[in-house]
Design a protein around this motif. Structure first.
Motif, short mmCIF file in Angstrom:
data_model
loop_
_atom_site.label_atom_id
_atom_site.label_comp_id
_atom_site.label_asym_id
_atom_site.label_seq_id
_atom_site.Cartn_x
_atom_site.Cartn_y
_atom_site.Cartn_z
N TRP A 125 34.24 38.72 39.78
CA TRP A 125 33.57 38.09 40.91
C TRP A 125 32.82 36.86 40.43
O TRP A 125 32.40 36.77 39.28
N GLU A 126 32.59 35.88 41.33
CA GLU A 126 31.78 34.71 41.00
C GLU A 126 31.19 34.13 42.28
O GLU A 126 31.90 33.45 43.03
N VAL A 127 29.92 34.37 42.55
CA VAL A 127 29.28 33.75 43.69
C VAL A 127 29.04 32.27 43.38
O VAL A 127 28.59 31.93 42.28
N GLU A 128 29.36 31.39 44.34
CA GLU A 128 29.21 29.96 44.10
C GLU A 128 28.78 29.23 45.38
O GLU A 128 29.20 29.58 46.48
N LEU A 129 27.95 28.22 45.20
CA LEU A 129 27.66 27.27 46.26
C LEU A 129 28.87 26.34 46.39
O LEU A 129 29.29 25.73 45.41
N ALA A 130 29.42 26.25 47.60
CA ALA A 130 30.57 25.38 47.83
C ALA A 130 30.17 24.16 48.63
O ALA A 130 29.50 24.26 49.67
N ILE A 131 30.58 23.00 48.15
CA ILE A 131 30.38 21.74 48.85
C ILE A 131 31.57 21.52 49.79
O ILE A 131 32.72 21.73 49.40
N ASP A 158 34.58 32.78 43.86
CA ASP A 158 35.67 32.32 42.99
C ASP A 158 36.22 33.52 42.22
O ASP A 158 35.98 33.68 41.02
N VAL A 159 36.97 34.37 42.92
CA VAL A 159 37.55 35.56 42.29
C VAL A 159 38.50 35.13 41.17
O VAL A 159 39.26 34.16 41.33
N SER A 160 38.45 35.83 40.05
CA SER A 160 39.21 35.43 38.87
C SER A 160 39.85 36.65 38.21
O SER A 160 39.28 37.74 38.22
N GLU A 161 41.04 36.46 37.64
CA GLU A 161 41.66 37.48 36.79
C GLU A 161 41.56 36.96 35.37
O GLU A 161 42.23 35.99 35.00
N ARG A 162 40.68 37.55 34.55
CA ARG A 162 40.32 36.96 33.26
C ARG A 162 41.45 37.01 32.24
O ARG A 162 41.54 36.11 31.38
N ASP A 163 42.31 38.00 32.29
CA ASP A 163 43.42 38.03 31.35
C ASP A 163 44.40 36.90 31.65
O ASP A 163 44.85 36.20 30.75
N TYR A 164 44.68 36.69 32.93
CA TYR A 164 45.52 35.55 33.32
C TYR A 164 44.86 34.24 32.90
O TYR A 164 45.51 33.31 32.43
N SER A 174 43.91 27.86 35.75
CA SER A 174 44.33 28.10 37.12
C SER A 174 45.17 29.36 37.31
O SER A 174 45.19 29.93 38.40
N LYS A 175 45.85 29.82 36.25
CA LYS A 175 46.63 31.05 36.41
C LYS A 175 45.75 32.23 36.82
O LYS A 175 46.18 33.12 37.55
N GLY A 176 44.52 32.23 36.34
CA GLY A 176 43.61 33.33 36.67
C GLY A 176 42.83 33.12 37.94
O GLY A 176 42.01 33.96 38.32
N LYS A 177 43.08 32.00 38.62
CA LYS A 177 42.27 31.63 39.78
C LYS A 177 43.05 31.55 41.09
O LYS A 177 42.44 31.48 42.15
N VAL A 251 28.66 38.08 35.36
CA VAL A 251 30.03 38.44 35.70
C VAL A 251 30.57 39.47 34.72
O VAL A 251 29.98 39.73 33.66
N ALA A 252 31.70 40.07 35.06
CA ALA A 252 32.28 41.11 34.20
C ALA A 252 32.74 40.55 32.87
O ALA A 252 32.74 41.26 31.85
N LEU A 253 33.12 39.27 32.83
CA LEU A 253 33.56 38.63 31.59
C LEU A 253 32.51 38.76 30.49
O LEU A 253 32.84 38.76 29.30
N SER A 254 31.25 38.90 30.87
CA SER A 254 30.18 39.02 29.89
C SER A 254 30.26 40.29 29.06
O SER A 254 29.65 40.38 27.99
N GLY A 255 31.01 41.28 29.54
CA GLY A 255 31.06 42.58 28.87
C GLY A 255 29.96 43.53 29.30
O GLY A 255 29.92 44.69 28.87
N ARG A 256 29.05 43.07 30.15
CA ARG A 256 27.93 43.90 30.59
C ARG A 256 28.30 44.82 31.75
O ARG A 256 27.60 45.78 32.04
#
Length: 292
Positions: A125-131, A158-164, A174-177, A251-256
């Motif tokens: 997951w990634e919460v973001e301010l969008a312009i 900005d949902v992401s697949e980190r392995d991609y 962009s493959k992960g996005k 985010v989950a990428l942090s390992g936390r």
């Protein structure tokens, strides 16, 4: 004043929400899109509200909320724009904005399901301010010029697949996005002049009701105005284009935290812009429901 698109996917109607009431924009605009923003449709609606010439919608709260912008030409993203997020990713803060792209067809409504791709194990997951851009922007000279080109803001996930994104990337992200449904947007477009300082907004995310991200846009490395000014020297931005401005730590990428799984729920909030929520659905389940 908040601009929204209500109704089933692909059949949304343009609406403005003002002082708790919903008004149909059919007499002013066919949709909330680039041409509407380019002709300063926001000012037209503001004038119509002051004149009382718009028709109320009584059952608006029973309708699906779609993404607030129809058919954006581009979805541009800024990577690692919060120092703490760069650190949790194992990187130093960037010296210049990192730019990547998401396919515009990743955009879905703020309460639509997010689909886990076949075999995906690291959905994040990634919460973001969008312009949301309101006018053409190219080779801008100042932050003041950049702000004049902005129509307003909304919430982006900005949902992401980190392995991609990392192991399969080939050097790009962009493959992960770009998987279908990987960019919930909304619920509303809030005009620039109706929002408090965009550099002083609290933004947060939750997964299954547990806090993941909790920060403010004051922690951005590159401000909203600098992002638009900088991008304009590398591409021409057009009315209706969307810019995801980066995500804070947590985010989950942090390992936390664990990555997302089938049945999980995400909640994204930004001060002054509202809230969005999504459920994670496995591809096989979505396919069976003809969702893909």
């Amino acid at each position: 004043m908040e601009f929204m698109r209500l109704g089933s996917a692909g059949k949304e109607i343009p609406v403005v929400r003002h002082e708790g009431n919903y008004y149909h924009l059919g007499d002013i605009a066919d949709d909330i899109d680039g041409p509407f923003l380019a002709r300063d449709g926001i000012s037209e609606v503001r004038q119509a509200l002051s004149e009382g010439s718009l028709n109320k919608i009584d059952n608006a709260d029973q309708l699906r909320i779609g993404p607030p912008i129809s058919q954006p030409g581009a979805l541009v993203c800024i990577g690692q724009n919060y120092a703490a997020h760069a650190a949790e990713s194992g990187d130093l803060p960037p010296e210049e904005p990192i730019i990547f792209f998401k396919h515009p067809n990743t955009i879905i409504g703020p309460f639509d399901d997010v689909i886990i791709p076949p075999g995906a194990e690291k959905v994040d997951w990634e919460v973001e301010l969008a312009i949301v851009m309101g006018s053409h922007a190219s080779y801008l000279a100042s932050h003041e010029e950049a702000l004049e080109c902005i129509a307003g803001f909304t919430i982006s996930n900005d949902v992401s697949e980190r392995d991609y994104q990392i192991a399969h990337s080939g050097g790009q992200w962009s493959k992960g996005k770009c998987c279908p449904t990987f960019n919930p947007l909304g619920p509303a477009l809030v005009p620039l002049e109706d929002l408090a300082d965009p550099q002083a907004l609290r933004l947060s995310s939750q997964v299954n009701g547990e806090v993941r991200q909790d920060s403010t846009t004051a922690d951005m490395i590159f401000s909203v105005a600098e992002i638009v000014r900088h991008l304009s020297h590398y591409m021409a931005l057009e009315p209706g284009d969307i810019i995801n401005t980066g995500t804070p730590e947590g985010v989950a990428l942090s390992g936390r935290f664990p990555y997302l799984r089938n049945g999980d729920s995400m909640t994204m909030r930004i001060e002054g812009l509202g809230e969005q929520r999504q459920k994670l659905v496995d591809y096989s389940e979505a396919f069976a429901l003809n969702a893909v």
